[in-house]
Every structure is written in structure tokens, then in C-alpha cells.
Design a protein around this motif. Structure first.
Motif, PDB file in Angstrom:
ATOM      1  N   VAL B 204       0.742  -1.111  -0.098  1.00 58.79           N
ATOM      2  CA  VAL B 204      -0.227  -0.063   0.231  1.00 58.79           C
ATOM      3  C   VAL B 204       0.793   1.375  -0.375  1.00 58.79           C
ATOM      4  CG1 VAL B 204      -1.949   1.467   1.364  1.00 58.79           C
ATOM      5  CG2 VAL B 204      -1.984  -1.457   1.251  1.00 58.79           C
ATOM      6  N   ARG B 205       2.396   1.468   0.972  1.00 55.28           N
ATOM      7  CA  ARG B 205       3.224   2.495   1.200  1.00 55.28           C
ATOM      8  C   ARG B 205       3.483   2.300  -0.365  1.00 55.28           C
ATOM      9  NH1 ARG B 205       6.177   3.483   5.896  1.00 55.28           N
ATOM     10  NH2 ARG B 205       5.170   2.005   6.596  1.00 55.28           N
ATOM     11  N   THR B 206       3.736   1.474  -1.202  1.00 54.04           N
ATOM     12  CA  THR B 206       4.405   1.653  -2.082  1.00 54.04           C
ATOM     13  C   THR B 206       3.581   2.093  -3.341  1.00 54.04           C
ATOM     14  OG1 THR B 206       5.471  -1.019  -2.148  1.00 54.04           O
ATOM     15  CG2 THR B 206       5.539  -0.175  -3.853  1.00 54.04           C
ATOM     16  N   ALA B 207       2.434   1.870  -3.328  1.00 55.82           N
ATOM     17  CA  ALA B 207       1.087   2.653  -4.256  1.00 55.82           C
ATOM     18  C   ALA B 207       1.227   3.832  -3.838  1.00 55.82           C
ATOM     19  CB  ALA B 207      -0.087   1.822  -3.864  1.00 55.82           C
ATOM     20  N   TYR B 208       1.027   4.112  -3.388  1.00 60.14           N
ATOM     21  CA  TYR B 208       1.585   5.711  -2.447  1.00 60.14           C
ATOM     22  C   TYR B 208       2.389   6.177  -3.161  1.00 60.14           C
ATOM     23  CZ  TYR B 208      -3.141   5.420   0.854  1.00 60.14           C
ATOM     24  OH  TYR B 208      -4.610   5.255   0.175  1.00 60.14           O
ATOM     25  N   ALA B 209       3.195   5.777  -3.260  1.00 59.88           N
ATOM     26  CA  ALA B 209       5.080   6.151  -2.958  1.00 59.88           C
ATOM     27  C   ALA B 209       4.957   6.984  -4.819  1.00 59.88           C
ATOM     28  CB  ALA B 209       5.830   5.181  -2.698  1.00 59.88           C
ATOM     29  N   LYS B 210       4.027   5.847  -5.572  1.00 58.92           N
ATOM     30  CA  LYS B 210       4.348   5.738  -6.844  1.00 58.92           C
ATOM     31  C   LYS B 210       2.878   7.227  -7.716  1.00 58.92           C
ATOM     32  CE  LYS B 210       1.921   1.415  -8.619  1.00 58.92           C
ATOM     33  NZ  LYS B 210       1.997   0.935  -8.653  1.00 58.92           N
ATOM     34  N   GLY B 211       2.333   7.320  -6.380  1.00 63.12           N
ATOM     35  CA  GLY B 211       1.876   8.622  -6.490  1.00 63.12           C
ATOM     36  C   GLY B 211       0.438   8.240  -7.159  1.00 63.12           C
ATOM     37  N   GLN B 212      -0.012   7.553  -7.190  1.00 64.09           N
ATOM     38  CA  GLN B 212      -1.829   6.407  -7.131  1.00 64.09           C
ATOM     39  C   GLN B 212      -2.582   6.794  -6.496  1.00 64.09           C
ATOM     40  OE1 GLN B 212      -2.478   2.275  -7.444  1.00 64.09           O
ATOM     41  NE2 GLN B 212      -1.892   2.683  -9.354  1.00 64.09           N
ATOM     42  N   ARG B 213      -3.594   7.556  -7.042  1.00 63.74           N
ATOM     43  CA  ARG B 213      -4.325   8.419  -5.668  1.00 63.74           C
ATOM     44  C   ARG B 213      -5.383   7.229  -4.738  1.00 63.74           C
ATOM     45  NH1 ARG B 213      -9.532   8.754  -9.495  1.00 63.74           N
ATOM     46  NH2 ARG B 213      -8.130   7.838 -10.723  1.00 63.74           N
ATOM     47  N   ARG B 214      -5.847   7.642  -4.120  1.00 67.39           N
ATOM     48  CA  ARG B 214      -6.831   7.073  -3.113  1.00 67.39           C
ATOM     49  C   ARG B 214      -7.856   6.256  -2.966  1.00 67.39           C
ATOM     50  NH1 ARG B 214      -6.761   7.004   2.472  1.00 67.39           N
ATOM     51  NH2 ARG B 214      -8.583   6.323   2.818  1.00 67.39           N
ATOM     52  N   SER B 215      -8.430   6.606  -4.010  1.00 62.62           N
ATOM     53  CA  SER B 215      -9.560   5.817  -4.748  1.00 62.62           C
ATOM     54  C   SER B 215      -9.231   4.296  -5.225  1.00 62.62           C
ATOM     55  CB  SER B 215     -10.899   6.672  -5.354  1.00 62.62           C
ATOM     56  OG  SER B 215      -9.562   7.086  -6.719  1.00 62.62           O
TER      57      SER B 215
END
Lengths: 308, 305
Positions: B204-215
Motif C-alpha cells: 500500500v505504501r508502495t502504491a502511494y509512493a508511486k503517486g496513485q490516487r487513494r481511490s
């Protein structure tokens, strides 16, 4: 200092607790505010609900108006709060509702508490043995737990009660024997995690027996984790007993039970719905109160086997 | 995967065997079933005669083998009150029970899914606490009592919906709501816990780090993982669902297996009691087996354990 600690202390200062792990970096401030703290409704309300039920159970039998058995057909379906000697009104036979609610609560707890004690005894014993010794013993006990979970408890209760007849002892023994898996799992995990620690193996060097180590060193370590599950399970068992009594397979008349009172009241919904409503409120206050108290300490654990 | 299926199959067979054995001994636990059937006024001669006809006078191991042999042929004995095969009576009632249980289950789990997703996307802690509080509160309310309250409000006071039986399409509404709200509460809490655990994961941290939107993180990354524990519990919870349906059937006079079971108990019709318990238990074991297989397919880690 790690990022997580940093986040926790930061959030901690503004008063919103954030559990271990925290919200990952990159999450919006909005989500960080939402946090993932354990949800507990007002703890004092929960304690209050349980205290009210316990007060009814303990104090009402001491009152001069306490009389759960005598019938008076002239006073049947008395409305609540109209007669000081029948504070919550009367049922279809003119018996005092408040007195009957109090006795029913005592009966309910006198089943739930010994049943949980039996669950604890069996669960802790089997769980500790499985976790501490491991190997074949662990496999056998785990298989036993799987089979136990594969038989729905409500069905098991209906089956056994239908065969040998309902009694308080039957309910205590059957629920006591059928609801130990949760305690065994926690005990097993604790024993497993502690078995290599110094305070477990060190006593062996001065000749302590395995059983002595289990009793003196492992049992004290599982009790705190299990203690918070107890109120929760008492609530579950109270609901189970109520459902069985409602089916006519639990507590038998003339002994009052909340489930039995609801069953009796069902025939008089049009005459007096309150005789059905009150026992349900008592059940709710006790079970919800116990559940919320337990949640405050455990976070979340599902009552997935209630069947009620 | 073959080893996994094999192991689960053996486990399933052991459980089925256990359930069958329990059912066999239950009827005999009470002493002589013939005596129970005939009631306290029966003469010893009559009891002996009935015992003989029903096969209860043979030695226990012989009875057990006979019982198993008959079971394999789908023969669970005759209903002693209606003189019909007990299994047929149960199978006649099964569709009504499944209709009620499954429609409540689907309604509950779909709503729970929507509610939890909405809570995740809204990210309002106050709303989430309120919903979780409601869910916990519902779990503390006995279903049979909620059912009666619904009858009082919607059938007796408002006269909007039928209270009892299954005579019109609207009949299922009140019993289904009673059970579905319990399922809803359970799955809201489960899914919420599932999501709560995912928030801490590295991916999840990685996904946020990639700049993905919360949704996107919630729907694409967290949702499949949050669903996994729900599937296991859904299988186990089915036992509680069926047990609960038995009780709710009685409240609404719903013509299902539960009602048959309870009325057979009061009539001491043990062949039917045995058949009903066996059918429900076997159904539960089989579905659980299916759920476990599904879990193995969805989550490769399970197969390796």
C-alpha cells in the motif's frame, strides 16, 4: 526515529491516536486524520448498561415487591409504571415482570458463567499443550479444533437437547464442551511464542517438571489475553441460551428466562407488546454492554458463531 | 494443489463421518427411542415390540453398521408420525430454508461491501465509528426478538407486510431483513478489519509512493486482499446463519427445515430430527469444503501451507 514513530508522536500531540504502523506516507492528510484507531463506543455507556442489568438481577430480589411466581388474573397485562408494586407491569398470567426479568437474568448468567469457565479450562489446557509440546499432540488438538468448528454450535445444542431433554446442566456442559476453540487458539499461539524463552527453559535446569512450567510460567502469561475474551463470550452464550429457550429447548417453565418470556409474549403482541419488549431490552443491554467492554481491550473480534 | 485438495477432502470426510456418528448416538443417548416415542403410558410389551421393529434391540455396533448401510442408500428411516421417508420430508422443506438463508446472506454481504467501500472512500472516522457501533449493536440483539419487533411495527401496527407464513411474495421481506441485518453487521466489521490491516502493508505504501490516487489504491490494491479473510469466515459463519435461520423460521412461521426440526422434536419424531440435522450439517460441511477450495484458488499462499 522511524517514520512511523514520528507520525504517531505527531498525531499523538494533537490528540488523535494512530495505531501501530500508522498511515503510509503519501496518504492524504484527510485519511491520516481518519486513522485506524480501535472503534469503541463510549465505554462508560457500556459499563452503565451492564451495571443496570446486574443491579436488576441483584437488587430486585431484595425488594419487598419481589414476587416472580404468584399469578393474579385480575392484574394481567398491567401497563408499566402504573402500579408501584408492579413497576414494569405484569404478564399474561398477572405475574410481576420486573421480578421475572431479575430471576431470568440470574438464570441466564448462572449458565453462561460456568460454561465460559469450562471453555477456559478446556481451551487453555489443550492450547497450552499443543503450543508447548508441538508435534503430534499439536496435530491431534488442531484436528479436534477443526472438527469442533465444523459443527454449528446451535445445531449441536438443538440435537443434544432434543435427545436428552433440556436442563441447565445440559446447557452448561454442552456449551462448555463446544466453545473452547477460541481460547485454545490464543493459548496455543502464546505458548508457541514463549517456548524458547529463558524463563521457560531455565527452570528445567533445576529439575522443574514440564507440567510445573506450564502451570507456573505459561498459564499466567495467557490469562490476560483470555480475560478480555471472557465478557464477550458470556454475551454470546447469553444469546445462545435465549435463542434455545425461545425455541422451548432451553430453560423450562416455570423458571423464567428472557428467551422464554419473549416466546410467551409472542402470543399476546396485540394485547401487550411490552411483555415481549422488556426481556429483549435486558438481553441487549447485557450483551451489548459486555461486547463493548470487551472491544475496548481487544479491538475487534467477531461473534461469528452466535447463531442467535 | 492436488495435495491441498486431497488433504481438505480427507478432512471433509472425517468431519462428515463425525457428524453422522454424532447423529447416530444422539438418538440412542436418550435411552430407548421406542420408549420415548410411545410416551410414559406405554406398556413394556409395546415398547419391546416397537424396539424390535425399529431395530433398536440389536447390539450397538450392529445397529451402527445397519445405520451406515442405509444412509449410503439415502435411507434415513420413516417419519414415525407421518409414515413417510424422513429424508423426503426434510428435502421438501429445504428449498424454503435455502431461499431465506441465501437471500439474506446475499443481501447482507452485498450491502456490507458497499457500506465498507463507501466508508473507505469517505475516510470519515466519525461516520466509520457510528457504522461500526451500529453493527456491534445489531450483533447484540437476538434475531428472534428483532423479528418480533419487526412484526409488531410492520405487520401489527402499520399492517404493511404479512407477519407469518409464506403465502405471498412479500412474506420473505421481514424474515430476510431480520437475518440480513445480522449478516450485514458481521461483514461490515470483518471487511473493515480486513481493510484496516491492509493499510499497514508495504504494498500500500508502495502504491502511494508511486503517486496513485487513494481511490485507486483502495479499489485496485487493497480490496482483493481485504476480501480474502472474509471468504474463510463466510464459510464458517454459514453454520451460524443456518442455526439462526432455524430460529427465525419459527418466529415467522416460515415453512422450512427449522420449523420441521422443532415440531419434530416436540412430537418426538426422531427419524425426522436426525435427518434434518444430518442434512443441515452435511450442507454446511460441503459448502465449507467448497469455500476452502475457492480460498486455495484465490490465495496461492494457502496451498503451500
Amino acid at each position: 526515529m522511524t517514520q512511523t514513530e514520528d507520525a504517531t508522536s505527531l498525531i499523538g500531540r494533537v490528540g488523535t491516536p494512530l495505531p501501530e504502523g500508522g498511515t503510509p506516507r503519501g496518504a492524504s492528510p484527510k485519511s491520516r486524520r481518519a486513522g485506524w484507531q480501535k472503534s469503541t463506543p463510549s465505554y462508560s455507556v457500556a459499563v452503565g448498561m451492564v451495571v443496570v442489568v446486574l443491579l436488576v438481577i441483584v437488587v430486585v430480589p431484595l425488594l419487598p415487591v419481589f414476587d416472580p411466581t404468584s399469578q393474579d388474573l385480575r392484574l394481567r397485562f398491567l401497563d408499566p409504571f402504573t402500579d408501584p408494586s408492579h413497576l414494569l407491569g405484569t404478564d399474561a398470567l398477572g405475574r410481576d415482570m420486573l421480578s421475572r426479568l431479575a430471576v431470568a437474568g440470574r438464570v441466564s448468567l448462572s449458565i453462561a458463567v460456568p460454561a465460559v469457565a469450562l471453555n477456559l479450562l478446556i481451551g487453555v489446557t489443550l492450547g497450552l499443550l499443543a503450543g508447548y509440546f508441538g508435534g503430534a499432540l499439536d496435530n491431534v488438538i488442531s484436528a479436534l479444533a477443526d472438527i469442533q468448528l465444523a459443527i454449528p454450535i446451535m445445531l449441536l445444542l438443538i440435537a443434544i437437547v432434543s435427545a436428552i431433554g433440556p436442563s441447565e446442566i445440559t446447557l452448561i456442559v454442552v456449551i462448555g464442551l463446544a466453545n473452547w476453540v477460541g481460547y485454545a487458539r490464543v493459548s496455543r499461539a502464546t505458548a508457541w511464542s514463549l517456548r524458547e524463552r529463558e524463563f521457560i527453559w531455565a527452570p528445567k535446569t533445576h529439575g522443574a517438571s514440564q507440567m510445573w512450567i506450564l502451570r507456573k510460567h505459561l498459564v499466567p502469561n495467557v490469562i490476560p489475553a483470555l480475560a478480555v475474551l471472557v465478557p464477550f463470550d458470556i454475551g454470546i452464550i447469553v444469546l445462545l441460551e435465549a435463542a434455545l429457550s425461545f425455541l422451548g429447548l432451553g430453560i423450562q417453565a416455570p423458571t423464567p428466562s428472557w428467551g422464554g418470556m419473549i416466546k410467551d409474549g409472542q402470543a399476546y403482541l396485540r394485547d401487550d407488546a411490552m411483555i415481549t419488549v422488556f426481556p429483549g431490552i435486558m438481553l441487549f443491554m447485557l450483551v451489548a454492554g459486555l461486547q463493548f467492554i470487551s472491544q475496548r481491550f481487544t479491538g475487534d473480534r467477531q461473534p461469528d458463531r452466535s447463531g442467535a | 494443489m492436488a495435495r491441498f485438495i486431497g488433504r481438505r477432502l480427507i478432512q471433509g470426510i472425517v468431519t462428515v463421518f463425525g457428524v453422522v456418528t454424532v447423529a447416530f448416538f444422539l438418538v440412542r443417548l436418550s435411552g430407548n427411542p421406542a420408549a420415548l416415542l410411545l410416551g410414559p403410558e406405554a406398556s413394556p410389551a409395546d415398547i419391546d415390540k416397537l424396539s424390535e421393529t425399529l431395530g433398536f434391540s440389536a447390539p450397538l455396533p450392529v445397529q451402527y453398521v445397519t445405520f451406515l448401510a442405509a444412509l449410503f442408500q439415502g435411507d434415513l428411516g420413516l417419519s414415525l408420525r407421518q409414515n413417510l421417508p424422513a429424508l423426503d420430508l426434510v428435502m421438501q422443506r429445504l428449498p424454503a430454508t435455502l431461499e431465506l438463508a441465501l437471500s439474506s446472506f446475499v443481501l447482507g454481504i452485498v450491502l456490507a461491501f458497499l457500506v465498507v467501500l463507501a466508508l473507505q472512500l469517505a475516510a470519515s472516522s466519525r461516520l466509520r465509528s457510528a457504522v461500526l457501533w451500529l453493527a456491534s449493536a445489531r450483533q447484540a440483539v437476538p434475531s428472534f426478538w428483532l423479528g418480533i419487533i419487526l412484526v409488531i411495527v410492520f405487520a401489527v401496527e402499520l399492517g404493511m407486510l404479512p407477519a407469518l407464513g409464506n403465502n405471498s411474495p412479500q412474506s420473505i421481506i421481514l424474515p430476510a431483513i431480520t437475518i440480513a441485518t445480522l449478516e450485514l453487521a458481521l461483514y461490515i466489521r470483518l471487511l473493515d478489519t480486513g481493510f484496516g490491516e491492509q493499510h499497514k502493508q508495504d504494498y500500500v505504501r508502495t502504491a502511494y509512493a508511486k503517486g496513485q490516487r487513494r481511490s485507486m489504491v483502495i479499489l485496485k490494491h487493497m480490496l482483493p486482499n481485504a476480501l480474502l479473510p472474509v471468504i474463510t469466515v463466510a464459510g464458517l459463519n454459514l453454520g451460524a446463519l443456518l442455526g439462526g435461520t432455524v430460529v427465525v423460521e419459527l418466529v415467522f412461521n416460515w415453512p422450512g427445515v427449522g420449523q420441521l426440526l422443532i415440531s419434530s422434536i416436540s412430537q418426538r419424531d426422531y427419524a425426522v430430527v436426525q435427518a434434518a440435522i444430518l442434512v443441515i450439517a452435511l450442507f454446511f460441511v460441503i459448502v465449507n469444503f467448497g469455500v476452502d477450495l475457492l480460498y486455495g484458488v484465490l490465495d496461492p499462499r494457502v496451498r503451500l501451507r
